[in-house]
Design an enzyme around this catalytic site. Structure first.
Site, short mmCIF file in Angstrom:
data_model
loop_
_atom_site.label_atom_id
_atom_site.label_comp_id
_atom_site.label_asym_id
_atom_site.label_seq_id
_atom_site.Cartn_x
_atom_site.Cartn_y
_atom_site.Cartn_z
N ASN A 11 63.64 53.81 37.69
CA ASN A 11 64.68 54.82 37.72
C ASN A 11 66.21 53.95 36.77
OD1 ASN A 11 66.74 55.82 38.57
ND2 ASN A 11 67.96 54.38 40.60
N LYS A 13 69.05 55.62 36.31
CA LYS A 13 70.55 56.18 36.81
C LYS A 13 70.81 56.58 35.59
CE LYS A 13 69.61 51.63 39.21
NZ LYS A 13 70.96 51.26 39.95
C1 PEP Z 1 67.83 50.69 41.42
O1 PEP Z 1 68.14 51.39 41.19
O2 PEP Z 1 66.64 51.60 42.04
C2 PEP Z 1 67.02 49.47 41.37
C3 PEP Z 1 66.48 48.76 42.44
O3 PEP Z 1 68.10 48.44 40.24
P1 PEP Z 1 67.57 46.89 39.78
O4 PEP Z 1 66.08 46.97 39.80
O5 PEP Z 1 68.76 47.51 38.56
O6 PEP Z 1 68.27 46.19 41.31
#
Ligand code: PEP
Length: 251
Positions: A11, A13
């Site tokens: 992900n 983002k």
């Molecule tokens: C996410 O955004 O779904 C996530 C798990 O982020 P991170 O791995 O950076 O904690």
């Protein structure tokens, strides 16, 4: 030995433009080409980078495309929204729905998320339903009940056949982007409660998300109900994401 194939979804983002997405794919594909074909891998770029990522991934699609959200409507006067048929144009295979950042910043309710889950299924896109509790809920001892309620609210009216086509991602909010990953046994407890909540969930992939890194991914994969990861920060660099997957699938 688990029968369910592993699945890892990056992900991104609100990170990477189109040319950065293209560079990522060009570096990442050679790193994962020797992984067993049973290992599912997907990346979720921002909408504006989907076309570039799709082109760089090519038609063979060893690595699938995911979207980070979508509208519950299939077309119409919904300024700024993206519909499932638009994602299908890029052969988007998965869509992340109910991520805690969207619940928080876009005020997405369980009802809206449920409508999006149904719209994704109707369009032939696999919804990755993200659920998870805040630190306050965990400290109150209500994590399992909270997560089961989120799942029920978003999927309760799905048929058995539809419910068997979703992916669940357990992402404790306090572990996302904080570097404080959830204890594996606690994550397994939630994953097991989710899996046994409904017969249709017996064979679906259940992912863990929340500061999953190359160093800790293998420990989650040892848990009997956890089949992979929804990975944020560690999926932004091709080597890091490939190392995470390699570590997780190595016996
Ligand atoms: C996410 O955004 O779904 C996530 C798990 O982020 P991170 O791995 O950076 O904690």
């Amino acid at each position: 030995m688990k029968q369910r194939p592993p699945l890892f979804v990056g992900n991104w983002k609100m990170n990477k433009n189109a040319s950065q997405a293209r560079s990522f794919v060009e570096s990442f594909l050679p790193l994962v080409e020797t992984f067993p074909s049973t290992v599912g891998i997907a990346i979720a770029p921002p909408f504006t980078a989907l076309a570039a990522a799709a082109a760089a991934l090519g038609s063979k699609r060893r690595v699938a495309l995911a979207a980070q959200t979508m509208s519950e409507f299939s077309e119409g006067a919904y300024t700024g929204e993206i519909a499932a048929p638009m994602l299908a144009e890029f052969d988007v295979a998965y869509v992340i729905l109910g991520h805690s950042e969207r619940r928080l910043y876009q005020h997405e309710s369980d009802a809206t998320i449920g409508a999006k889950v149904r719209a994704a299924l109707d369009a032939g896109i696999t919804p990755i339903l993200a659920v998870g509790e805040s630190l306050a809920v965990r400290e109150a001892g209500d994590a399992v009940a909270h997560v089961l309620a989120q799942i029920q609210a978003a999927t309760g009216d799905l048929t058995e056949e539809q419910a068997a086509r979703i992916v669940l991602a357990y992402e404790p909010i306090w572990a996302i982007g904080t570097g404080k990953n959830c204890d594996c046994d606690r994550a397994q407890e939630i994953a097991h409660a989710a899996r046994t909540a409904r017969n249709a969930f017996a064979d679906i992939p259940i992912l863990y998300g929340g500061s999953m890194k190359p160093e800790n991914a293998a420990a989650y994969m040892k848990m009997s109900d956890i089949d992979g990861g929804l990975v944020g920060g560690a999926s932004l660099d091709p080597r890091s994401f490939a190392n995470l997957i390699a570590g997780a699938i190595a016996e």
